[in-house]
Design a protein around this motif. Structure first.
Motif, PDB file in Angstrom:
ATOM      1  N   ASP A 101     -43.287  24.311 128.248  1.00 41.63           N
ATOM      2  CA  ASP A 101     -44.061  25.007 128.986  1.00 41.63           C
ATOM      3  C   ASP A 101     -44.718  26.346 128.412  1.00 41.63           C
ATOM      4  O   ASP A 101     -45.832  26.581 128.240  1.00 41.63           O
ATOM      5  N   SER A 143     -32.811  19.222 123.955  1.00 41.95           N
ATOM      6  CA  SER A 143     -31.523  19.406 124.218  1.00 41.95           C
ATOM      7  C   SER A 143     -30.512  18.298 124.217  1.00 41.95           C
ATOM      8  O   SER A 143     -29.099  18.438 123.947  1.00 41.95           O
ATOM      9  N   GLY A 162     -35.528  20.386 133.187  1.00 44.39           N
ATOM     10  CA  GLY A 162     -35.779  21.082 131.929  1.00 44.39           C
ATOM     11  C   GLY A 162     -34.888  22.320 131.646  1.00 44.39           C
ATOM     12  O   GLY A 162     -34.080  22.385 132.385  1.00 44.39           O
ATOM     13  N   GLN A 170     -33.985  25.317 122.510  1.00 47.71           N
ATOM     14  CA  GLN A 170     -34.884  25.919 121.584  1.00 47.71           C
ATOM     15  C   GLN A 170     -35.053  27.365 121.625  1.00 47.71           C
ATOM     16  O   GLN A 170     -34.987  28.080 122.749  1.00 47.71           O
TER      17      GLN A 170
END
Ligand code: MLT
Length: 312
Positions: free
Chosen positions: A31, A150, A172, A191
């Motif tokens: 996002d 992930s 997410g 990340q």
């Protein structure tokens, strides 16, 4: 749709808002990249690019939505390395995870960080590895579902350590991060675009980055190899997609806009602050992206098959 596209091009593209699907929760790493990009592409295209979060099922729901959308240039997808692992990870999907898309261009490659709740009983990677070997499934590993970055990094980590943890999937890593900070889950690979600020604030503990070199914006975090865990190299590449059949002139216009956006100094600065940078311009093209993606599917297939992890 085949007739509509040339007509749209004649009347000036874009003539209405473009939807950019993010296949994960709002506020997370995909996002973050998508919104920075959408802002700059909106300026370049002279029309709005609106991000819509379609999270769930490891990014496959959002990808499916795009694959099944009208190929008219008003539906695009910002997705990551999951596009290269999903074709192997999922035996059944309601869309074609390889041929359902036009590639527009690559965006960025993001390092992963191995992080844990702030009060975990380990102060470096060696101690973390020992803890995981000792407690195994007694520890919770958060991820964003089978197909998430992930998930892939967690797979590599568990393989490298030689122990399994209990996986906890989220829509997410944004919601997963909340639970990690709150201490309801123990570990996550995520990340730098989602973890940098938490690491700096000390609300999570970082043990390693997954790149061959340290990340400039997190100079104190060792690489996994430095900290004693080789075979943990992974960068999370992102790309832009359109539904198969989107006219080439529109795909090329979007690619041009992507390239322009990736040169905007404020975007570059924000990427750098978050541990990443835009790809070189020649990678933000449909052809390079297609080749890279195809090669990456082949690269991950044997690794996933060896791990024996699949979803249905
Ligand atoms: C996200 O945006 O939530 C992430 O990219 C999830 C992931 O793939 O780990």
């Amino acid at each position: 749709a085949a007739l509509a596209a040339p007509a749209l091009a004649q009347q000036g593209y874009p003539s209405r808002p473009i939807t950019m699907i993010v296949p994960f929760a709002a506020g997370g790493p995909t996002d973050t990249v998508a919104r920075l990009l959408a802002t700059e592409m909106s300026k370049d295209l002279g029309g709005s690019v609106v991000v819509e979060n379609v999270g769930g099922a490891g990014g496959t729901l959002g990808a499916q939505r795009t694959a099944q959308a009208r190929p008219d240039g008003y539906n695009i997808l910002c997705h990551h390395i999951g596009m290269a692992t999903i074709p192997t990870l999922y035996r059944r999907l309601a869309y074609d995870s390889v041929n359902g898309f036009e590639t527009i261009g690559m965006i960025t490659e993001v390092p992963m960080t191995i992080i844990a709740r702030p009060n975990i009983q380990a102060s470096n990677l060696q101690e973390l590895v020992a803890l995981v070997r000792r407690q195994g499934t007694g520890l919770n590993l958060a991820n964003a579902g089978v197909g998430a970055a992930s998930h892939l990094c967690g797979l590599l980590f568990q393989t490298a350590v030689g122990a399994q943890m209990t996986t906890v999937p989220y829509r997410g890593t944004a919601p997963a991060m909340n639970d990690l900070v709150g201490g309801t889950v123990d570990l996550m690979c995520d990340q730098t675009t989602n973890t940098t600020e938490q690491i700096r604030a000390g609300t999570v503990r970082a043990f390693a980055v997954t790149t061959p070199q340290r990340v400039e914006s997190l100079p104190n975090i060792p690489t996994a190899a430095e900290a004693g865990l080789p075979n943990m190299e992974v960068s999370i590449w992102h790309g832009l997609y359109a539904p198969k059949g989107t006219p080439a002139e529109i795909v090329n216009r979007l690619s041009q806009s992507l390239q322009t956006a990736l040169k905007v100094p404020t975007l570059v600065q924000r990427f750098n602050d978050l541990g990443t940078s835009p790809v070189p311009q020649d990678r933000a093209t449909p052809a390079f992206h297609r080749t890279f993606w195809t090669q990456d599917i082949a690269r991950w297939r044997p690794i996933i098959q060896a791990a024996g992890t699949y979803a249905d």
